[in-house]
Design a protein around this motif. Structure first.
Motif, PDB file in Angstrom:
ATOM      1  N   UNK A  17     -12.168  -6.188 -51.720  1.00 41.27           N
ATOM      2  CA  UNK A  17     -13.073  -6.594 -52.788  1.00 41.27           C
ATOM      3  C   UNK A  17     -14.552  -6.386 -52.455  1.00 41.27           C
ATOM      4  N   UNK A  18     -15.052  -6.787 -51.272  1.00 40.90           N
ATOM      5  CA  UNK A  18     -16.466  -6.527 -50.977  1.00 40.90           C
ATOM      6  C   UNK A  18     -16.794  -5.026 -50.959  1.00 40.90           C
ATOM      7  N   UNK A  19     -15.859  -4.225 -50.503  1.00 40.32           N
ATOM      8  CA  UNK A  19     -16.069  -2.782 -50.487  1.00 40.32           C
ATOM      9  C   UNK A  19     -16.188  -2.244 -51.915  1.00 40.32           C
ATOM     10  N   UNK A  20     -15.291  -2.652 -52.790  1.00 41.05           N
ATOM     11  CA  UNK A  20     -15.334  -2.185 -54.174  1.00 41.05           C
ATOM     12  C   UNK A  20     -16.584  -2.687 -54.892  1.00 41.05           C
ATOM     13  N   UNK A  21     -16.945  -3.936 -54.661  1.00 47.00           N
ATOM     14  CA  UNK A  21     -18.137  -4.502 -55.286  1.00 47.00           C
ATOM     15  C   UNK A  21     -19.403  -3.792 -54.795  1.00 47.00           C
ATOM     16  N   UNK A  22     -19.460  -3.527 -53.504  1.00 46.31           N
ATOM     17  CA  UNK A  22     -20.605  -2.807 -52.945  1.00 46.31           C
ATOM     18  C   UNK A  22     -20.718  -1.394 -53.478  1.00 46.31           C
ATOM     19  N   UNK A  23     -19.585  -0.734 -53.644  1.00 44.99           N
ATOM     20  CA  UNK A  23     -19.613   0.625 -54.184  1.00 44.99           C
ATOM     21  C   UNK A  23     -20.057   0.623 -55.653  1.00 44.99           C
ATOM     22  N   UNK A  55     -19.497   0.431 -44.067  1.00 46.46           N
ATOM     23  CA  UNK A  55     -19.100   0.293 -42.668  1.00 46.46           C
ATOM     24  C   UNK A  55     -18.543  -1.067 -42.303  1.00 46.46           C
ATOM     25  N   UNK A  56     -19.223  -2.122 -42.711  1.00 45.19           N
ATOM     26  CA  UNK A  56     -18.760  -3.462 -42.346  1.00 45.19           C
ATOM     27  C   UNK A  56     -17.421  -3.822 -42.984  1.00 45.19           C
ATOM     28  N   UNK A  57     -17.226  -3.600 -44.293  1.00 43.14           N
ATOM     29  CA  UNK A  57     -15.898  -3.902 -44.855  1.00 43.14           C
ATOM     30  C   UNK A  57     -14.775  -3.059 -44.233  1.00 43.14           C
ATOM     31  N   UNK A  58     -15.064  -1.791 -43.941  1.00 43.96           N
ATOM     32  CA  UNK A  58     -14.042  -0.945 -43.305  1.00 43.96           C
ATOM     33  C   UNK A  58     -13.725  -1.481 -41.910  1.00 43.96           C
ATOM     34  N   UNK A  59     -14.738  -1.913 -41.177  1.00 45.59           N
ATOM     35  CA  UNK A  59     -14.508  -2.504 -39.856  1.00 45.59           C
ATOM     36  C   UNK A  59     -13.637  -3.753 -39.967  1.00 45.59           C
ATOM     37  N   UNK A  60     -13.908  -4.600 -40.951  1.00 46.83           N
ATOM     38  CA  UNK A  60     -13.113  -5.814 -41.128  1.00 46.83           C
ATOM     39  C   UNK A  60     -11.674  -5.491 -41.520  1.00 46.83           C
ATOM     40  N   UNK A  62     -10.047  -2.737 -40.642  1.00 44.97           N
ATOM     41  CA  UNK A  62      -9.406  -2.239 -39.421  1.00 44.97           C
ATOM     42  C   UNK A  62      -9.051  -3.384 -38.480  1.00 44.97           C
ATOM     43  N   UNK A  63      -9.934  -4.357 -38.363  1.00 40.63           N
ATOM     44  CA  UNK A  63      -9.627  -5.524 -37.526  1.00 40.63           C
ATOM     45  C   UNK A  63      -8.458  -6.318 -38.107  1.00 40.63           C
ATOM     46  N   UNK A  64      -8.389  -6.393 -39.415  1.00 45.41           N
ATOM     47  CA  UNK A  64      -7.270  -7.063 -40.069  1.00 45.41           C
ATOM     48  C   UNK A  64      -5.952  -6.374 -39.731  1.00 45.41           C
ATOM     49  N   UNK A  65      -5.931  -5.036 -39.799  1.00 45.40           N
ATOM     50  CA  UNK A  65      -4.729  -4.291 -39.430  1.00 45.40           C
ATOM     51  C   UNK A  65      -4.365  -4.502 -37.963  1.00 45.40           C
ATOM     52  N   UNK A  66      -5.360  -4.594 -37.096  1.00 47.64           N
ATOM     53  CA  UNK A  66      -5.091  -4.849 -35.682  1.00 47.64           C
ATOM     54  C   UNK A  66      -4.416  -6.206 -35.494  1.00 47.64           C
ATOM     55  N   UNK A  67      -4.920  -7.216 -36.173  1.00 55.72           N
ATOM     56  CA  UNK A  67      -4.321  -8.554 -36.079  1.00 55.72           C
ATOM     57  C   UNK A  67      -2.901  -8.561 -36.648  1.00 55.72           C
ATOM     58  N   UNK A  68      -2.706  -7.854 -37.751  1.00 53.04           N
ATOM     59  CA  UNK A  68      -1.364  -7.758 -38.341  1.00 53.04           C
ATOM     60  C   UNK A  68      -0.402  -7.100 -37.351  1.00 53.04           C
ATOM     61  N   UNK A  69      -0.833  -5.987 -36.752  1.00 55.36           N
ATOM     62  CA  UNK A  69       0.013  -5.285 -35.793  1.00 55.36           C
ATOM     63  C   UNK A  69       0.354  -6.178 -34.607  1.00 55.36           C
ATOM     64  N   UNK A  70      -0.646  -6.854 -34.053  1.00 56.08           N
ATOM     65  CA  UNK A  70      -0.398  -7.715 -32.895  1.00 56.08           C
ATOM     66  C   UNK A  70       0.511  -8.889 -33.252  1.00 56.08           C
ATOM     67  N   UNK A  71       0.365  -9.437 -34.448  1.00 54.51           N
ATOM     68  CA  UNK A  71       1.230 -10.534 -34.878  1.00 54.51           C
ATOM     69  C   UNK A  71       2.670 -10.061 -35.015  1.00 54.51           C
ATOM     70  N   UNK A  72       2.867  -8.914 -35.665  1.00 55.24           N
ATOM     71  CA  UNK A  72       4.217  -8.375 -35.832  1.00 55.24           C
ATOM     72  C   UNK A  72       4.845  -8.047 -34.470  1.00 55.24           C
TER      73      UNK A  72
END
Length: 92
Positions: A17-23, A55-60, A62-72
């Motif tokens: 959402x922040x990425x879409x709103x910013x765009x 950049x910041x929303x994309x970084x967040x 990517x970090x979300x995917x990292x946490x998802x991967x580590x949790x799984x």
């Protein structure tokens, strides 16, 4: 496991959402955007518009995917331990 996956996808969608709103408002934003404020509310950190909006929303995300991967990974590696109980309950 199903609840973890559902929660993970919800967080990814919310992160978009922040990425879409910013765009959407990109052309109306200033070239230099305040990204950090001191205790008095005065801006003391700035980023380029592109980095702040994209950049910041994309970084967040990517970090979300990292946490998802580590949790799984943790849930698959230790299926009968307390890790599963703690992780699933912390997502509720």
């Amino acid at each position: 496991m199903r609840k973890v996956k559902r929660t993970a996808w919800i967080t990814v969608i919310l992160s978009l959402f922040p990425l879409m709103l910013g765009m959407y408002y990109y052309q109306n934003l200033p070239n230099k955007m305040a990204t950090h404020f001191n205790l008095k509310g005065v801006a003391n950190g700035y980023l380029n518009k592109g980095v702040a909006v994209i950049g910041m929303p994309v970084l967040f995300i990517l970090l979300d995917f990292l946490v998802i991967f580590l949790t799984m990974y943790a849930l698959k590696r230790t299926p009968n331990s307390n890790v599963k109980f703690i992780m699933v309950n912390s997502l509720n």
